[in-house]
Scaffold this motif. Structure first.
Motif, PDB file in Angstrom:
ATOM      1  N   ASN A  84       1.099  -1.305   0.057  1.00  0.00           N
ATOM      2  CA  ASN A  84      -0.030   0.083  -0.217  1.00  0.00           C
ATOM      3  C   ASN A  84       1.203   1.199  -0.248  1.00  0.00           C
ATOM      4  O   ASN A  84       0.210   1.693  -0.730  1.00  0.00           O
ATOM      5  N   LYS A  85       1.933   1.070   0.335  1.00  0.00           N
ATOM      6  CA  LYS A  85       3.014   2.257   0.841  1.00  0.00           C
ATOM      7  C   LYS A  85       3.713   2.766  -0.405  1.00  0.00           C
ATOM      8  O   LYS A  85       3.804   3.473  -1.158  1.00  0.00           O
ATOM      9  N   LYS A  86       3.513   1.552  -1.426  1.00  0.00           N
ATOM     10  CA  LYS A  86       4.152   1.263  -2.706  1.00  0.00           C
ATOM     11  C   LYS A  86       3.335   2.419  -3.732  1.00  0.00           C
ATOM     12  O   LYS A  86       3.183   3.482  -4.426  1.00  0.00           O
ATOM     13  N   ILE A  87       2.037   1.937  -3.812  1.00  0.00           N
ATOM     14  CA  ILE A  87       0.921   1.958  -4.233  1.00  0.00           C
ATOM     15  C   ILE A  87       0.910   3.870  -4.116  1.00  0.00           C
ATOM     16  O   ILE A  87       0.688   4.563  -5.110  1.00  0.00           O
ATOM     17  N   ALA A  88       1.001   4.287  -3.038  1.00  0.00           N
ATOM     18  CA  ALA A  88       0.436   5.284  -2.868  1.00  0.00           C
ATOM     19  C   ALA A  88       1.780   6.004  -2.900  1.00  0.00           C
ATOM     20  O   ALA A  88       1.310   7.299  -3.920  1.00  0.00           O
ATOM     21  N   LYS A  93       2.955   9.747  -7.745  1.00  0.00           N
ATOM     22  CA  LYS A  93       4.140  10.523  -8.316  1.00  0.00           C
ATOM     23  C   LYS A  93       3.564  10.442  -9.754  1.00  0.00           C
ATOM     24  O   LYS A  93       4.017  11.656 -10.523  1.00  0.00           O
ATOM     25  N   LEU A  94       2.342   9.535  -9.937  1.00  0.00           N
ATOM     26  CA  LEU A  94       2.066   9.671 -11.486  1.00  0.00           C
ATOM     27  C   LEU A  94       0.877  11.045 -11.017  1.00  0.00           C
ATOM     28  O   LEU A  94       0.965  11.465 -12.406  1.00  0.00           O
ATOM     29  N   LEU A  95       0.159  11.594 -10.349  1.00  0.00           N
ATOM     30  CA  LEU A  95      -0.349  13.013 -10.207  1.00  0.00           C
ATOM     31  C   LEU A  95       0.579  14.068 -10.171  1.00  0.00           C
ATOM     32  O   LEU A  95       0.094  15.193 -11.156  1.00  0.00           O
ATOM     33  N   GLU A  99       0.103  16.195 -14.008  1.00  0.00           N
ATOM     34  CA  GLU A  99       0.377  17.675 -13.253  1.00  0.00           C
ATOM     35  C   GLU A  99       1.467  18.387 -14.757  1.00  0.00           C
ATOM     36  O   GLU A  99       0.935  19.349 -15.526  1.00  0.00           O
ATOM     37  N   GLN A 100       2.736  18.184 -14.377  1.00  0.00           N
ATOM     38  CA  GLN A 100       3.336  18.360 -15.061  1.00  0.00           C
ATOM     39  C   GLN A 100       3.365  17.794 -16.925  1.00  0.00           C
ATOM     40  O   GLN A 100       3.605  19.532 -17.768  1.00  0.00           O
TER      41      GLN A 100
END
Length: 124
Positions: A84-88, A93-95, A99-100
């Motif tokens: 779950n930490k890795k997914i978060a 990073k994806l968000l 945005e970039q």
């Protein structure tokens, strides 16, 4: 008269002996019943003890199985928390990348628009 007294005495003695004999028989019967009752109670106690030991053994087996399951559950829980930490982190990073990309696209679109419209302004 002596003979009569002796006969009465002898008759009384016989009745007394008969009563004593009957009491002995009654006592033996009662004692036998009590012994049977005691043996029955011992047998039932033995059965209960055996049943208790079987249940205690089974309970021990369940405790061991529960301990193994609990250990496995804890292990899986730790792995799940790690995942779950890795997914978060990946989601964050994806968000940020999203945005970039949005910023890049909006900036590129504006630049493209400016370059496309720039020659028109120079003609005016």
């Amino acid at each position: 008269m002596d003979i009569l007294i002796k006969k009465l005495k002898h008759k009384g003695q016989a009745q007394y002996e008969k009563q004593v004999e009957q009491l002995n028989k009654d006592n033996m019967t009662s004692l036998n019943k009590k012994e049977l009752t005691f043996k029955d109670a011992e047998c039932k106690f033995s059965e209960m003890k055996t049943a208790y030991e079987e249940v205690a053994t089974e309970l021990g087996e369940y405790k061991e199985a529960f301990a193994v399951a609990l250990k496995a559950n804890n292990s899986m829980s730790k792995k799940l928390m790690k995942s779950n930490k890795k997914i978060a982190m990946i989601n964050t990073k994806l968000l940020m990348e999203n945005e970039q990309v949005k910023y890049f696209l909006s900036t590129s679109y504006k630049l493209l628009l400016c370059w496309t419209l720039a020659p028109v302004y120079f003609l005016l």
